[in-house]
Motif scaffolding. Structure first.
Motif, mmCIF file in Angstrom:
data_model
loop_
_atom_site.group_PDB
_atom_site.id
_atom_site.type_symbol
_atom_site.label_atom_id
_atom_site.label_comp_id
_atom_site.label_asym_id
_atom_site.label_seq_id
_atom_site.Cartn_x
_atom_site.Cartn_y
_atom_site.Cartn_z
ATOM 1 N N THR A 105 -11.755 1.840 1.133
ATOM 2 C CA THR A 105 -12.443 0.596 1.478
ATOM 3 C C THR A 105 -12.588 0.443 2.990
ATOM 4 O OG1 THR A 105 -10.321 -0.602 1.316
ATOM 5 C CG2 THR A 105 -11.762 -0.620 -0.624
ATOM 6 N N THR A 143 -5.645 0.929 11.259
ATOM 7 C CA THR A 143 -5.238 1.519 9.983
ATOM 8 C C THR A 143 -4.147 2.566 10.212
ATOM 9 O OG1 THR A 143 -6.102 2.456 7.902
ATOM 10 C CG2 THR A 143 -6.954 3.396 9.961
ATOM 11 N N GLU A 162 0.288 -3.417 -3.479
ATOM 12 C CA GLU A 162 -0.538 -4.521 -2.971
ATOM 13 C C GLU A 162 -1.012 -4.110 -1.576
ATOM 14 O OE1 GLU A 162 -2.839 -6.966 -2.406
ATOM 15 O OE2 GLU A 162 -1.807 -7.675 -4.196
ATOM 16 N N PRO A 163 -2.287 -3.713 -1.457
ATOM 17 C CA PRO A 163 -2.773 -3.131 -0.196
ATOM 18 C C PRO A 163 -2.547 -3.959 1.051
ATOM 19 C CG PRO A 163 -4.368 -2.805 -1.951
ATOM 20 C CD PRO A 163 -3.315 -3.723 -2.496
ATOM 21 N N ALA A 164 -2.567 -5.282 0.951
ATOM 22 C CA ALA A 164 -2.390 -6.122 2.139
ATOM 23 C C ALA A 164 -0.984 -6.708 2.155
ATOM 24 C CB ALA A 164 -3.420 -7.244 2.171
ATOM 25 N N SER A 172 -2.210 -10.441 7.904
ATOM 26 C CA SER A 172 -1.434 -9.202 7.772
ATOM 27 C C SER A 172 -0.917 -8.753 9.132
ATOM 28 C CB SER A 172 -2.325 -8.096 7.183
ATOM 29 O OG SER A 172 -3.354 -7.769 8.108
ATOM 30 N N GLY A 198 0.838 -1.195 0.000
ATOM 31 C CA GLY A 198 0.000 0.000 0.000
ATOM 32 C C GLY A 198 0.870 1.241 0.000
ATOM 33 N N GLY A 214 -8.741 -3.767 3.776
ATOM 34 C CA GLY A 214 -7.748 -2.903 3.147
ATOM 35 C C GLY A 214 -7.544 -1.620 3.934
ATOM 36 N N THR A 226 -6.149 -5.010 7.341
ATOM 37 C CA THR A 226 -5.886 -4.908 5.902
ATOM 38 C C THR A 226 -6.120 -6.236 5.206
ATOM 39 O OG1 THR A 226 -3.532 -5.212 6.381
ATOM 40 C CG2 THR A 226 -4.289 -2.961 6.012
ATOM 41 N N GLY A 227 -5.692 -7.323 5.840
ATOM 42 C CA GLY A 227 -5.892 -8.655 5.269
ATOM 43 C C GLY A 227 -5.685 -9.698 6.354
ATOM 44 N N PRO A 283 -11.102 -8.463 6.551
ATOM 45 C CA PRO A 283 -10.133 -7.811 5.668
ATOM 46 C C PRO A 283 -10.791 -6.696 4.851
ATOM 47 C CG PRO A 283 -10.803 -9.938 4.751
ATOM 48 C CD PRO A 283 -11.461 -9.825 6.084
#
Length: 337
Positions: free
Chosen positions: A175, A190, A69-71, A145, A39, A171, A141-142, A169
């Protein structure tokens, strides 16, 4: 029959692994190093895009491609599959992966605090502590993660059992915000600039703040090295020259962060990262940039904290002997110094 099937499956797996290795080597042979960023619009991973914007990769003669790749767990999977040569993600994956028999190491340690915040939706004022998470959904996020790791740790520390909290999850950024607005999650972990966006609209409040070293120590029991450039140990050993060049670029970037204001740093970043609020973006940078190391060196007491956190809840760690010295290296950053 079973032995024949086993032999066939082993041969098939070997072919897949060989194909993956050849693909990775082919991409590398073409003169390009590909880094997956968990991310890159997140301020915790700011050094990746900043190094590119400052031209430090090119100064080292490197052709570096940054993929988003966000996660972080998905970025980790891309590394293990041989699709990329390195990941800009949390150091804790290096510890977790060794427990699974995989050897990756932090080559440049970007930060000494997670830069994460546990937010509570304004719709749920009854949630006043981690213990109150029971029966609620927590945004990460995932699954697998680092935000999931930290959420599980804090829930375990608060006396909650597995299953008391549902990890969802979602992100980061839009989202994450949508999930909280729609009450799909009642709490969530976050980073900036998502934190500031939700605080500005008063849709969430801060429960646990790990944007500073002191906040990380209070929540996690010690210095918690987080954002880093991590790579497979075998690749590093086979490509020391290029690894050194990456270290050179990133240490110069960390020095830039350490010696410039949030406004000066923001001016080097893509404008879309401000999400329509440059003032808020700069403010968050000024308040949080102390989380970054000035030299890329792993904090001496950091790895033990990470191991302690993961060992407190992760079944992967049970009964495993982890050699922390193999989860990071200072060989390259100290040469820059």
């Amino acid at each position: 029959m079973r032995s024949t099937r086993t032999l066939f499956n082993s041969a098939a797996l070997s072919v897949v692994m060989l194909a993956s290795m050849l693909a990775a080597n082919s991409a590398y042979a073409a003169g390009k190093i590909t880094l997956m960023v968990g991310g890159y619009e997140k301020q915790i991973y700011l050094p990746a895009k900043l190094a590119e914007g400052l031209g430090y990769f090119k100064d080292e003669g490197l052709d570096v491609e940054l993929l988003n790749e966000p996660a972080g767990v998905d970025a980790e999977n891309q590394l293990l599959a041989g699709a990329v040569q390195g990941v800009v993600g949390f150091y804790d994956h290096c510890v977790d992966l060794q427990a699974k028999g995989k050897f990756v190491e932090s080559v440049v340690q970007f930060s000494q605090a997670p830069g994460e915040v546990e937010l509570v939706s304004a719709k749920h004022p009854e949630i006043k502590s981690i213990a109150d998470f029971k029966g609620h959904s927590a945004g990460v996020t995932g699954l697998g993660s680092s935000t999931n790791f930290l959420t599980q740790y804090m829930a375990n520390k608060a006396g909650l059992k597995s299953g008391d909290v549902t990890s969802v999850p979602v992100g980061a950024g839009a989202t994450f915000i949508a999930a909280m607005q729609q009450d799909a999650i009642q709490v969530g972990m976050t980073t900036e600039p998502t934190i500031s966006r939700l605080l500005k609209t008063k849709e969430a409040t801060v429960l646990v703040d790990m944007r500073t070293m002191e906040g990380a120590r209070q929540a996690l029991g010690g210095t918690y090295p987080a954002a880093s450039l991590y790579m497979e140990t075998a690749w590093v050993d086979a490509h020391k020259d290029d690894t050194q060049k990456l270290a050179n670029a990133f240490v110069k970037t960390l020095r830039f962060i350490n010696t410039h204001s949030g406004a000066e740093i923001a001016d080097k970043m893509p404008k879309e990262y401000y999400v329509g609020d440059k003032e808020g973006y700069v403010k968050a940078l000024d308040q949080g940039k102390a989380m970054f190391t000035a030299d890329g060196v792993m904090p001496e007491d950091g790895p033990k904290t990470v191991l302690s956190v993961l060992s407190s809840f992760s079944k992967n760690m049970q009964g495993k002997q982890i050699d922390l010295s193999k989860t990071y290296t200072t060989e390259f950053v100290k040469k820059v110094m």
